[in-house]
Motif scaffolding. Structure first.
Motif, PDB file in Angstrom:
ATOM      1  N   GLN A   2       0.825  -1.204   0.000  1.00 32.50           N
ATOM      2  CA  GLN A   2       0.000   0.000   0.000  1.00 32.50           C
ATOM      3  C   GLN A   2       0.868   1.265   0.000  1.00 32.50           C
ATOM      4  O   GLN A   2       0.561   2.246  -0.688  1.00 32.50           O
ATOM      5  CB  GLN A   2      -0.934   0.024   1.208  1.00 32.50           C
ATOM      6  N   LYS A   3       1.964   1.234   0.768  1.00 33.52           N
ATOM      7  CA  LYS A   3       2.871   2.378   0.781  1.00 33.52           C
ATOM      8  C   LYS A   3       3.632   2.485  -0.532  1.00 33.52           C
ATOM      9  O   LYS A   3       3.964   3.588  -0.982  1.00 33.52           O
ATOM     10  CB  LYS A   3       3.837   2.259   1.959  1.00 33.52           C
ATOM     11  N   ALA A   4       3.900   1.337  -1.143  1.00 32.84           N
ATOM     12  CA  ALA A   4       4.569   1.353  -2.443  1.00 32.84           C
ATOM     13  C   ALA A   4       3.706   2.051  -3.490  1.00 32.84           C
ATOM     14  O   ALA A   4       4.230   2.666  -4.424  1.00 32.84           O
ATOM     15  CB  ALA A   4       4.890  -0.074  -2.882  1.00 32.84           C
ATOM     16  N   VAL A   5       2.394   1.956  -3.352  1.00 34.93           N
ATOM     17  CA  VAL A   5       1.493   2.630  -4.295  1.00 34.93           C
ATOM     18  C   VAL A   5       1.761   4.130  -4.309  1.00 34.93           C
ATOM     19  O   VAL A   5       1.849   4.759  -5.374  1.00 34.93           O
ATOM     20  CB  VAL A   5       0.020   2.358  -3.929  1.00 34.93           C
ATOM     21  N   PHE A   6       1.940   4.722  -3.128  1.00 33.92           N
ATOM     22  CA  PHE A   6       2.193   6.161  -3.049  1.00 33.92           C
ATOM     23  C   PHE A   6       3.519   6.519  -3.708  1.00 33.92           C
ATOM     24  O   PHE A   6       3.626   7.552  -4.384  1.00 33.92           O
ATOM     25  CB  PHE A   6       2.180   6.617  -1.582  1.00 33.92           C
ATOM     26  N   LEU A   7       4.534   5.686  -3.513  1.00 37.96           N
ATOM     27  CA  LEU A   7       5.829   5.962  -4.135  1.00 37.96           C
ATOM     28  C   LEU A   7       5.732   5.900  -5.658  1.00 37.96           C
ATOM     29  O   LEU A   7       6.299   6.746  -6.364  1.00 37.96           O
ATOM     30  CB  LEU A   7       6.874   4.967  -3.625  1.00 37.96           C
ATOM     31  N   ILE A   8       5.023   4.900  -6.169  1.00 37.32           N
ATOM     32  CA  ILE A   8       4.894   4.761  -7.622  1.00 37.32           C
ATOM     33  C   ILE A   8       4.068   5.907  -8.195  1.00 37.32           C
ATOM     34  O   ILE A   8       4.432   6.502  -9.221  1.00 37.32           O
ATOM     35  CB  ILE A   8       4.253   3.409  -7.988  1.00 37.32           C
ATOM     36  N   VAL A   9       2.955   6.230  -7.536  1.00 42.65           N
ATOM     37  CA  VAL A   9       2.107   7.325  -8.013  1.00 42.65           C
ATOM     38  C   VAL A   9       2.872   8.639  -7.984  1.00 42.65           C
ATOM     39  O   VAL A   9       2.801   9.447  -8.926  1.00 42.65           O
ATOM     40  CB  VAL A   9       0.821   7.422  -7.161  1.00 42.65           C
ATOM     41  N   ASN A  10       3.616   8.877  -6.925  1.00 41.29           N
ATOM     42  CA  ASN A  10       4.370  10.123  -6.820  1.00 41.29           C
ATOM     43  C   ASN A  10       5.439  10.213  -7.900  1.00 41.29           C
ATOM     44  O   ASN A  10       5.739  11.296  -8.402  1.00 41.29           O
ATOM     45  CB  ASN A  10       5.016  10.234  -5.440  1.00 41.29           C
ATOM     46  N   ALA A  11       6.026   9.057  -8.270  1.00 43.47           N
ATOM     47  CA  ALA A  11       7.018   9.054  -9.342  1.00 43.47           C
ATOM     48  C   ALA A  11       6.374   9.259 -10.707  1.00 43.47           C
ATOM     49  O   ALA A  11       6.962   9.874 -11.598  1.00 43.47           O
ATOM     50  CB  ALA A  11       7.802   7.739  -9.327  1.00 43.47           C
ATOM     51  N   GLY A  12       5.133   8.740 -10.880  1.00 42.54           N
ATOM     52  CA  GLY A  12       4.466   8.855 -12.169  1.00 42.54           C
ATOM     53  C   GLY A  12       3.813  10.200 -12.387  1.00 42.54           C
ATOM     54  O   GLY A  12       3.967  10.829 -13.440  1.00 42.54           O
ATOM     55  N   LEU A  13       3.062  10.669 -11.393  1.00 39.29           N
ATOM     56  CA  LEU A  13       2.363  11.943 -11.526  1.00 39.29           C
ATOM     57  C   LEU A  13       3.348  13.092 -11.353  1.00 39.29           C
ATOM     58  O   LEU A  13       4.118  13.106 -10.411  1.00 39.29           O
ATOM     59  CB  LEU A  13       1.256  12.061 -10.485  1.00 39.29           C
ATOM     60  N   GLY A  14       3.281  14.036 -12.255  1.00 37.65           N
ATOM     61  CA  GLY A  14       4.203  15.172 -12.152  1.00 37.65           C
ATOM     62  C   GLY A  14       3.905  16.215 -13.202  1.00 37.65           C
ATOM     63  O   GLY A  14       2.739  16.516 -13.508  1.00 37.65           O
ATOM     64  N   ALA A  15       4.986  16.747 -13.779  1.00 36.17           N
ATOM     65  CA  ALA A  15       4.852  17.834 -14.743  1.00 36.17           C
ATOM     66  C   ALA A  15       4.048  17.424 -15.966  1.00 36.17           C
ATOM     67  O   ALA A  15       3.448  18.266 -16.632  1.00 36.17           O
ATOM     68  CB  ALA A  15       6.244  18.311 -15.166  1.00 36.17           C
ATOM     69  N   GLY A  16       4.016  16.129 -16.280  1.00 35.13           N
ATOM     70  CA  GLY A  16       3.268  15.680 -17.445  1.00 35.13           C
ATOM     71  C   GLY A  16       1.785  16.011 -17.355  1.00 35.13           C
ATOM     72  O   GLY A  16       1.127  16.221 -18.384  1.00 35.13           O
ATOM     73  N   LEU A  17       1.243  16.066 -16.130  1.00 36.20           N
ATOM     74  CA  LEU A  17      -0.163  16.391 -15.956  1.00 36.20           C
ATOM     75  C   LEU A  17      -0.507  17.753 -16.558  1.00 36.20           C
ATOM     76  O   LEU A  17      -1.597  17.946 -17.113  1.00 36.20           O
ATOM     77  CB  LEU A  17      -0.510  16.366 -14.468  1.00 36.20           C
ATOM     78  N   LEU A  18       0.404  18.705 -16.481  1.00 38.41           N
ATOM     79  CA  LEU A  18       0.163  20.054 -16.970  1.00 38.41           C
ATOM     80  C   LEU A  18       0.075  20.102 -18.489  1.00 38.41           C
ATOM     81  O   LEU A  18      -0.521  21.026 -19.046  1.00 38.41           O
ATOM     82  CB  LEU A  18       1.270  20.996 -16.480  1.00 38.41           C
ATOM     83  N   ASN A  19       0.672  19.131 -19.173  1.00 42.29           N
ATOM     84  CA  ASN A  19       0.720  19.140 -20.632  1.00 42.29           C
ATOM     85  C   ASN A  19      -0.401  18.336 -21.285  1.00 42.29           C
ATOM     86  O   ASN A  19      -0.591  18.420 -22.504  1.00 42.29           O
ATOM     87  CB  ASN A  19       2.068  18.593 -21.117  1.00 42.29           C
ATOM     88  N   PHE A  20      -1.144  17.545 -20.511  1.00 44.09           N
ATOM     89  CA  PHE A  20      -2.154  16.657 -21.088  1.00 44.09           C
ATOM     90  C   PHE A  20      -3.278  17.398 -21.821  1.00 44.09           C
ATOM     91  O   PHE A  20      -3.680  16.984 -22.926  1.00 44.09           O
ATOM     92  CB  PHE A  20      -2.733  15.744 -20.005  1.00 44.09           C
ATOM     93  N   PRO A  21      -3.862  18.483 -21.259  1.00 45.72           N
ATOM     94  CA  PRO A  21      -4.942  19.163 -22.000  1.00 45.72           C
ATOM     95  C   PRO A  21      -4.494  19.667 -23.370  1.00 45.72           C
ATOM     96  O   PRO A  21      -5.210  19.495 -24.363  1.00 45.72           O
ATOM     97  CB  PRO A  21      -5.312  20.324 -21.068  1.00 45.72           C
ATOM     98  N   LYS A  22      -3.326  20.269 -23.443  1.00 47.09           N
ATOM     99  CA  LYS A  22      -2.802  20.744 -24.720  1.00 47.09           C
ATOM    100  C   LYS A  22      -2.523  19.577 -25.655  1.00 47.09           C
ATOM    101  O   LYS A  22      -2.766  19.664 -26.872  1.00 47.09           O
ATOM    102  CB  LYS A  22      -1.519  21.542 -24.472  1.00 47.09           C
ATOM    103  N   ALA A  23      -2.009  18.471 -25.115  1.00 50.15           N
ATOM    104  CA  ALA A  23      -1.715  17.293 -25.935  1.00 50.15           C
ATOM    105  C   ALA A  23      -2.992  16.719 -26.532  1.00 50.15           C
ATOM    106  O   ALA A  23      -2.998  16.250 -27.678  1.00 50.15           O
ATOM    107  CB  ALA A  23      -0.991  16.238 -25.094  1.00 50.15           C
ATOM    108  N   PHE A  24      -4.102  16.729 -25.774  1.00 48.82           N
ATOM    109  CA  PHE A  24      -5.378  16.247 -26.306  1.00 48.82           C
ATOM    110  C   PHE A  24      -5.824  17.100 -27.493  1.00 48.82           C
ATOM    111  O   PHE A  24      -6.347  16.583 -28.479  1.00 48.82           O
ATOM    112  CB  PHE A  24      -6.447  16.262 -25.211  1.00 48.82           C
ATOM    113  N   HIS A  25      -5.629  18.392 -27.387  1.00 50.23           N
ATOM    114  CA  HIS A  25      -5.999  19.280 -28.496  1.00 50.23           C
ATOM    115  C   HIS A  25      -5.139  19.004 -29.727  1.00 50.23           C
ATOM    116  O   HIS A  25      -5.657  18.914 -30.855  1.00 50.23           O
ATOM    117  CB  HIS A  25      -5.837  20.745 -28.070  1.00 50.23           C
ATOM    118  N   GLU A  26      -3.836  18.824 -29.520  1.00 46.77           N
ATOM    119  CA  GLU A  26      -2.930  18.595 -30.643  1.00 46.77           C
ATOM    120  C   GLU A  26      -3.146  17.233 -31.293  1.00 46.77           C
ATOM    121  O   GLU A  26      -2.822  17.037 -32.461  1.00 46.77           O
ATOM    122  CB  GLU A  26      -1.483  18.719 -30.165  1.00 46.77           C
TER     123      GLU A  26
END
Length: 523
Positions: free
Chosen positions: A108-132
C-alpha cells in the motif's frame, strides 16, 4: 600455486557484479532477497549441477584442508549465483547491510511511491496534448491504449526482477541482456532522470513567479529576493538538497504529500470548469489526420514513466510474496494515474478549448485563492518527486563510474560512501545551475518522452524476450502456446517502443526548431 585463467576471470566478474548488486541494496536501504549475481545468467539445469559439485567439493575440503587450498579458493560464477553461497561473497566485500529483516514497506505504501514518481509535470501538458492529437475522442483513445501498455511493462519488469533478484533498473538489464545493454540503460537513465530533475526545479521557480506576480506586481523580479534565480537557489538548497542522500523507502512520507498535492490540483481544474469564466476557444471532439493522433504519445510516455524507480521500490517490499504484492501496487498506482490524467486532461481542455496553454495551470487566474494554493502545492509536489529521480540517476552514474574506472570489488566497496555523496552533491549542484538559466520546460518534455518510451516499451520487451527464450532453452522444447504468445507480446513492445521513441524524438526536435512563444511574467 597456479590457477585456471578462465575460471579466475569468471570469479572476478562474478564478484564485481555482486558488489554492484550489494551496493545498490545498501544505498536503497532495503533488505536483500538472495540476488542472482554474475554477468552471464546460468541456465537452471546447469545451476544445480554446479551447486552439487561445489557442496561435495567443499565437504572434501574440510576433510583435507592442507591439500585443497587452491581448489577451494576458486568459486565458479554459476555457484556464486546460488542463494546458498552468495553471502560469503558479500561478506568478503564488506558490503553487509546493517538493516534487519523487518526493514521494508507494505504494498500500500509502495502505491504512493509509484504514483508520486508517475504523476508530475506531465499532468500540466495533457490538455494541450489532447488538443494537438485531434480532440477529446482521439486523445482518450490513445491514452487508454498506451496506459495499458505502461501497466503491462511494469508487470513484465516485476516478473523479471523477481526472477533475477534485481534492485535497480540497470541491474535488471545487466542480468537479462548483457553488459553492453547495461551501459546503454545506465546512460539513458542518467540523462532522463537528470533532465527531469532540472524540470522540477524550473517548475518550482515558475510557481514562485506566479505567487509574487499575484501579490507584488509584474515588476517583482527587479527585487533581488523575489528574483527567480534567488528563489530557485534558496528553495533548492533548503528543501531538495537534504533529501538527496535519503534511502528510497525513506521518501514514502514525502510521497503522501506529493500525491495529495496533485489530487488538490485536479480538484481545482474540475472546480474551475464549473465556476470559472475564462475565454474559450473551439473544442474539437474528433477531427484528426491519422498521423496527428499520435502527437499525444510523448506526453503520455513522459507522464507514466515510473518504471525506472519501480524496481528499487519493489526491492523494498517486506511481504513474503513480494512479486504478487507489487503487482497489486502497480495496478493500483496506474489506475490512480489514469484517473488523474484523464480528469485533468478532459476538464482542462473543455475549460479553455483551443486556447489552452502548454502548461494548463498558466491558463488559470492565480489571484484566486484556490488557484494560488494549487500553484504552491505544485511546487511542493516537485520537491517531493525530485529525490526519487535523484536516487535513480545517482545509482546509474555510480555504476557507470565503476565500469569506466574498472574499479576492483574491494576498491568499489571501500569508496562507496564517499562516491555516492560526491555524485549526489555534483548532480544536485549541476541541475540547479542549469535550471537557473533555462527559461522553460516545454522544450524538453517531448525529448524526455522519447527516452521514457525506451524505459516503458523497449527494455521491458527485450527482458521479456530473453526470459522466454531462456525458458524455452531450459525446457528443451520448441515453445508452448503461452511462450509463443509471450514472444509475440515482447516483439510488440519492442516495435511500439521504437515507434514511440522515433515519434517523440522527431516532435521534440521540431519543437526546439519552432518553439512556442513564451512571455515571461517579469520583463
Amino acid at each position: 600455486m597456479s590457477y585456471n585463467a578462465d575460471v579466475e576471470e569468471e570469479v572476478d566478474r562474478g564478484v564485481a557484479a555482486a558488489v554492484v548488486v550489494a551496493k545498490s541494496r545498501i544505498n536503497s536501504g532495503c533488505h536483500s532477497r538472495s540476488p542472482v549475481v554474475g554477468l552471464v545468467t546460468p541456465h537452471h539445469h546447469h545451476l544445480q549441477d554446479h551447486e552439487d559439485d561445489y557442496q561435495n567439493h567443499n565437504h572434501h575440503h574440510h576433510l583435507h584442508h592442507d591439500d585443497d587450498d587452491d581448489d577451494v579458493a576458486l568459486l565458479p560464477e554459476p555457484v556464486a549465483a546460488t542463494a546458498g553461497h552468495q553471502d560469503d561473497i558479500f561478506a568478503s566485500c564488506q558490503l553487509a547491510s546493517s538493516y534487519g529483516d523487518d526493514v521494508g514497506i507494505s504494498w500500500q505504501k509502495a502505491v504512493f511511491l509509484i504514483v508520486n514518481a508517475g504523476l508530475g509535470a506531465g499532468l500540466l501538458n495533457f490538455p494541450k496534448a489532447f488538443h494537438e492529437s485531434g480532440g477529446i475522442v482521439s486523445g482518450n483513445l490513445v491514452h487508454i491504449i498506451f496506459t495499458s501498455f505502461a501497466l503491462g511493462s511494469l508487470i513484465i519488469l516485476v516478473k523479471c526482477a523477481n526472477e533475477r533478484r534485481c534492485s535497480t533498473y540497470q541491474e535488471l538489464v545487466l542480468h537479462m541482456c548483457n553488459p553492453g545493454w547495461n551501459v546503454v540503460a545506465s546512460l539513458c537513465i542518467s540523462v532522463y532522470c537528470f533532465i527531469t530533475c532540472i524540470t522540477f526545479i524550473i517548475i518550482i521557480g515558475d510557481q514562485f513567479d506566479r505567487v509574487f506576480a499575484s501579490f507584488v506586481g509584474k515588476g517583482f523580479c527587479h527585487t533581488w529576493y523575489f528574483n527567480r534565480k534567488f528563489t530557485m537557489t534558496v528553495s533548492s538548497l533548503l528543501l531538495i538538497f537534504p533529501c538527496c542522500f535519503k534511502r528510497i523507502d525513506g521518501l514514502r512520507f514525502m510521497s503522501y504529500v506529493g500525491v495529495l498535492s496533485i489530487l488538490y490540483l485536479v480538484a481545482v481544474i474540475v472546480g474551475e470548469f464549473y465556476t470559472g469564466s475564462y475565454n474559450k476557444g473551439p473544442v474539437i471532439f474528433f477531427d484528426v489526420h491519422w498521423t496527428q493522433i499520435f502527437d499525444v504519445v510523448p506526453t503520455i510516455c513522459f507522464g507514466y514513466q515510473c518504471h525506472v524507480s519501480s524496481i528499487p521500490i519493489y526491492s523494498c517490499l517486506k511481504e513474503h510474496n513480494a512479486s504478487s504484492s507489487f503487482i497489486k501496487a502497480c495496478v493500483a498506482a496506474i489506475v490512480v494515474c489514469f484517473l488523474v490524467y484523464t480528469v485533468s486532461a478532459n476538464y482542462g481542455y473543455l475549460t479553455f478549448g483551443s486556447l489552452v496553454k502548454g502548461d494548463v495551470l498558466l491558463s488559470y487566474d492565480a489571484r484566486k485563492m484556490q488557484v494560488l494554493i494549487a500553484v504552491i502545492l505544485l511546487a511542493i509536489k516537485s520537491w517531493t518527486t525530485y529525490p526519487i529521480l535523484m536516487f535513480c540517476v545517482r545509482e546509474a552514474v555510480g555504476d557507470l563510474y565503476i565500469q569506466l574506472r574498472s574499479l576492483s570489488p574491494v576498491e568499489a566497496a571501500r569508496t562507496e560512501s564517499l562516491r555516492r555523496k560526491l555524485i549526489a552533491l555534483t548532480l544536485w549542484g549541476t541541475s540547479m545551475l542549469i535550471a537557473v538559466f533555462t527559461p522553460n520546460i516545454n522544450i524538453v518534455v517531448k525529448l524526455l518522452g522519447s527516452l521514457a518510451a525506451i524505459f516503458i516499451f523497449v527494455f521491458p520487451g527485450i527482458c521479456l524476450l530473453q526470459l522466454v527464450l531462456i525458458s524455452i532453452e531450459v525446457n528443451g522444447s520448441k515453445g508452448t502456446l503461452s511462450e509463443i504468445c509471450l514472444l509475440f507480446v515482447a516483439s510488440a513492445y519492442i516495435i511500439v517502443g521504437i515507434f514511440a521513441f522515433g515519434l517523440a524524438f522527431t516532435l521534440g526536435v521540431q519543437h526546439i526548431i519552432h518553439p512556442d512563444t513564451v512571455h515571461p511574467l517579469c520583463k
